[in-house]
Design a protein around this motif. Structure first.
Motif, PDB file in Angstrom:
ATOM      1  N   ILE A   1     -64.998  23.420  59.269  1.00  0.00           N
ATOM      2  CA  ILE A   1     -63.571  23.103  59.342  1.00  0.00           C
ATOM      3  C   ILE A   1     -62.708  24.247  58.821  1.00  0.00           C
ATOM      4  N   TYR A   2     -63.190  24.915  57.779  1.00  0.00           N
ATOM      5  CA  TYR A   2     -62.363  25.965  57.166  1.00  0.00           C
ATOM      6  C   TYR A   2     -63.294  26.878  56.375  1.00  0.00           C
ATOM      7  N   ASN A   3     -63.314  28.154  56.708  1.00  0.00           N
ATOM      8  CA  ASN A   3     -64.150  29.122  55.992  1.00  0.00           C
ATOM      9  C   ASN A   3     -63.439  29.576  54.724  1.00  0.00           C
ATOM     10  N   GLU A   4     -64.130  29.473  53.601  1.00  0.00           N
ATOM     11  CA  GLU A   4     -63.570  29.875  52.299  1.00  0.00           C
ATOM     12  C   GLU A   4     -62.156  29.314  52.135  1.00  0.00           C
ATOM     13  N   PRO A   5     -62.037  27.997  52.093  1.00  0.00           N
ATOM     14  CA  PRO A   5     -60.757  27.343  52.261  1.00  0.00           C
ATOM     15  C   PRO A   5     -59.656  27.666  51.261  1.00  0.00           C
ATOM     16  N   THR A   6     -59.839  27.429  50.030  1.00  0.00           N
ATOM     17  CA  THR A   6     -58.671  27.544  49.164  1.00  0.00           C
ATOM     18  C   THR A   6     -58.628  28.818  48.355  1.00  0.00           C
ATOM     19  N   ARG A   7     -59.760  29.206  47.817  1.00  0.00           N
ATOM     20  CA  ARG A   7     -59.775  30.401  46.974  1.00  0.00           C
ATOM     21  C   ARG A   7     -58.567  30.375  46.043  1.00  0.00           C
ATOM     22  N   GLY A   8     -58.258  29.167  45.503  1.00  0.00           N
ATOM     23  CA  GLY A   8     -57.176  29.028  44.540  1.00  0.00           C
ATOM     24  C   GLY A   8     -55.823  28.707  45.139  1.00  0.00           C
TER      25      GLY A   8
ATOM     26  N   LEU B   1     -56.858  22.014  54.360  1.00  0.00           N
ATOM     27  CA  LEU B   1     -58.236  21.524  54.350  1.00  0.00           C
ATOM     28  C   LEU B   1     -58.344  20.001  54.447  1.00  0.00           C
ATOM     29  N   PRO B   2     -57.682  19.222  53.594  1.00  0.00           N
ATOM     30  CA  PRO B   2     -57.839  17.762  53.710  1.00  0.00           C
ATOM     31  C   PRO B   2     -57.386  17.232  55.069  1.00  0.00           C
ATOM     32  N   LEU B   3     -56.318  17.793  55.603  1.00  0.00           N
ATOM     33  CA  LEU B   3     -55.850  17.361  56.923  1.00  0.00           C
ATOM     34  C   LEU B   3     -56.846  17.739  58.007  1.00  0.00           C
ATOM     35  N   GLY B   4     -57.435  18.923  57.903  1.00  0.00           N
ATOM     36  CA  GLY B   4     -58.440  19.345  58.877  1.00  0.00           C
ATOM     37  C   GLY B   4     -59.609  18.377  58.929  1.00  0.00           C
ATOM     38  N   PHE B   5     -60.084  17.962  57.771  1.00  0.00           N
ATOM     39  CA  PHE B   5     -61.178  16.989  57.732  1.00  0.00           C
ATOM     40  C   PHE B   5     -60.733  15.651  58.300  1.00  0.00           C
ATOM     41  N   MET B   6     -59.526  15.229  57.972  1.00  0.00           N
ATOM     42  CA  MET B   6     -59.016  13.964  58.489  1.00  0.00           C
ATOM     43  C   MET B   6     -58.935  14.011  60.014  1.00  0.00           C
ATOM     44  N   TRP B   7     -58.364  15.096  60.562  1.00  0.00           N
ATOM     45  CA  TRP B   7     -58.231  15.224  62.011  1.00  0.00           C
ATOM     46  C   TRP B   7     -59.602  15.229  62.688  1.00  0.00           C
ATOM     47  N   ALA B   8     -60.548  15.976  62.126  1.00  0.00           N
ATOM     48  CA  ALA B   8     -61.884  16.043  62.731  1.00  0.00           C
ATOM     49  C   ALA B   8     -62.590  14.690  62.651  1.00  0.00           C
ATOM     50  N   ARG B   9     -62.477  13.996  61.525  1.00  0.00           N
ATOM     51  CA  ARG B   9     -63.132  12.689  61.376  1.00  0.00           C
ATOM     52  C   ARG B   9     -62.554  11.655  62.342  1.00  0.00           C
TER      53      ARG B   9
END
Length: 145
Positions: free
Chosen positions: A19-26, A31-39
């Motif tokens: 869903i997201y490579n190396e997402p937040t790095r701080g 990210l949470p929306l990406g997982f929600m959309w994919a699910r």
């Protein structure tokens, strides 16, 4: 994203959705929306995002450019979910293909980010300037040039 995941949600050629490579790095991300959309697409494949994304992931993923210690493996496996090292091999850090028996012993999946070196800049160590001369230690990530 939803159109892509919906189209291939049952395609057995897809191993996982990163869903997201190396997402937040701080930093805050989608990210949470990406997982929600994919699910919402109900894919048969697992959803993953390394490091900060592991709390959302079906499979724990990590990038290991140095020798993977037993302690780090235990940390990664603590959730009880499968573990895959999704980026490994960094010759300047002395991380060579000798990690394979270690991963096998611990039943940790893995893949090398770049098997064949092409014309892109990924054959150069991080921080290299564009059009740098060939690196002293060739094949930073890849196996075949």
């Amino acid at each position: 994203m939803k159109a892509l995941v919906s189209t291939f949600r049952t395609d057995n050629r897809i191993v996982a959705w990163d869903i997201y490579n190396e997402p937040t790095r701080g930093k805050e991300t989608l990210l949470p929306l990406g997982f929600m959309w994919a699910r919402e697409c109900d894919p048969i494949q697992p959803l993953v995002a390394c490091w900060d994304g592991n709390k959302y992931s079906d499979v724990i993923t990590d990038h290991q450019y140095e020798n993977l210690s037993d302690e780090r493996i235990r940390e990664l496996k603590a959730s009880g979910r499968p573990v895959i090292i999704t980026e490994c091999l960094a010759r300047p850090k002395n991380n060579l293909v000798d990690f394979i028996p270690v991963y096998e012993r611990h039943k940790v999946g893995w893949y090398i980010w770049e098997a064949i070196i092409g014309a892109d800049q990924t054959r150069f160590p991080w921080g290299s300037e564009p059009n740098s001369p060939e690196p002293e230690v060739p094949l930073f990530h890849g196996l075949i040039y």
